[in-house]
Design a protein around this motif. Structure first.
Motif, short mmCIF file in Angstrom:
data_model
loop_
_atom_site.label_atom_id
_atom_site.label_comp_id
_atom_site.label_asym_id
_atom_site.label_seq_id
_atom_site.Cartn_x
_atom_site.Cartn_y
_atom_site.Cartn_z
N UNK A 206 -58.14 27.94 -40.76
CA UNK A 206 -56.96 27.76 -39.92
C UNK A 206 -56.09 29.00 -40.13
N UNK A 207 -55.67 29.62 -39.03
CA UNK A 207 -54.87 30.83 -39.11
C UNK A 207 -53.41 30.48 -38.82
N UNK A 208 -52.54 30.73 -39.79
CA UNK A 208 -51.11 30.44 -39.69
C UNK A 208 -50.35 31.76 -39.71
N UNK A 209 -49.49 31.96 -38.71
CA UNK A 209 -48.68 33.17 -38.64
C UNK A 209 -47.21 32.80 -38.72
N UNK A 210 -46.52 33.38 -39.68
CA UNK A 210 -45.08 33.12 -39.88
C UNK A 210 -44.41 34.44 -40.21
N UNK A 211 -43.47 34.88 -39.34
CA UNK A 211 -42.85 36.18 -39.54
C UNK A 211 -43.90 37.27 -39.44
#
Length: 245
Positions: A163-168
């Motif tokens: 799962x790819x999570x992008x934050x900032x």
């Protein structure tokens, strides 16, 4: 910036299952000593005008769901399965599961949240742990925050490798467990703060302001819930809608 693939902690995050024979024997031994494990809620569904809450507990244990001014109970069968019928709620419910052993109780660390009389999200909340959605939810099922950190979590199809999570400016790759559940810690942000999970963008709305034991707000893209954890610590749980606005 990329962060290496993370394995989700198994404790408290794996899907519950029926007790195996050794577990049943251990439950019976614990019951004989006056101890019993807390119940685990697995599903909530319609039952006529009301709801039926199902899960697993110690075999033949009495299971109680306690809320403000209300309690609902049933006895688990010999395999530890239980079903509790809850009358149609007028609005939102926050219930604490517990197992009764004589005059003592083994409360669960979880709380069962039922929004909008069962028409909204249904989730299991745990202070310090990820929320577990029981209703249809997107890959990002919830974000839990206490003002110091945020815990993003959700569930994808079993067998999904990453799962790819992008934050900032950070991209995090998370390895789900066998059931597809995943979680990752994110820095605290006041919101609104965009977060992308597997390419879909979600907007974290920030912490809930209300100090009531249960404060529920319907937002454009989901539900924001303020609730009280152990030691009167204020918690915020944001539950995104299953479909994009």
């Amino acid at each position: 910036m990329k962060r290496a693939i993370l394995s989700m902690a198994a404790a408290g995050l794996a899907a519950a299952c029926s007790p195996s024979p050794p577990e049943k024997a251990a439950d019976q031994a614990e019951a004989a000593r006056g101890w019993a494990r807390p119940p685990v809620v697995e599903s909530v569904g319609p039952d006529g005008a009301g709801l039926i809450v199902a899960g697993v507990a110690a075999p033949e244990a009495r299971v109680v769901l306690r809320g403000e001014g209300a309690a609902f109970a049933a006895t688990a069968d010999s395999d530890g399965r239980f079903e509790i019928r809850v009358p149609p709620p007028a609005g939102h419910l926050l219930l604490r599961p517990e197992t009764q052993v004589g005059q003592d109780a083994a409360p669960s660390p979880d709380q069962l949240l039922i929004l909008a009389a069962g028409r909204g999200p249904v989730a299991v909340l745990r202070a310090g742990g990820p929320t577990r959605r029981l209703d249809p939810a997107p890959a990002l099922g919830a974000i839990d925050g206490d003002g110091r950190m945020r815990l993003a979590s959700g569930q994808v199809a079993a067998g999904t490798e990453v799962v790819v999570v992008q934050s900032g400016d950070e991209t995090i790759q998370v390895a789900p467990d066998e059931a597809g559940r995943w979680s990752v810690i994110l820095p605290a942000e006041g919101g609104p703060d965009p977060i992308r999970v597997n390419g879909r963008e979600f907007i974290w709305p920030g912490q809930a302001d209300a100090a009531r034991p249960l404060a529920v707000e319907r937002l454009e893209s989901g539900w924001r819930v303020g609730w009280t954890g152990p030691g009167e610590a204020r918690q915020t749980t944001w539950l995104p809608d299953a479909t994009a606005p």
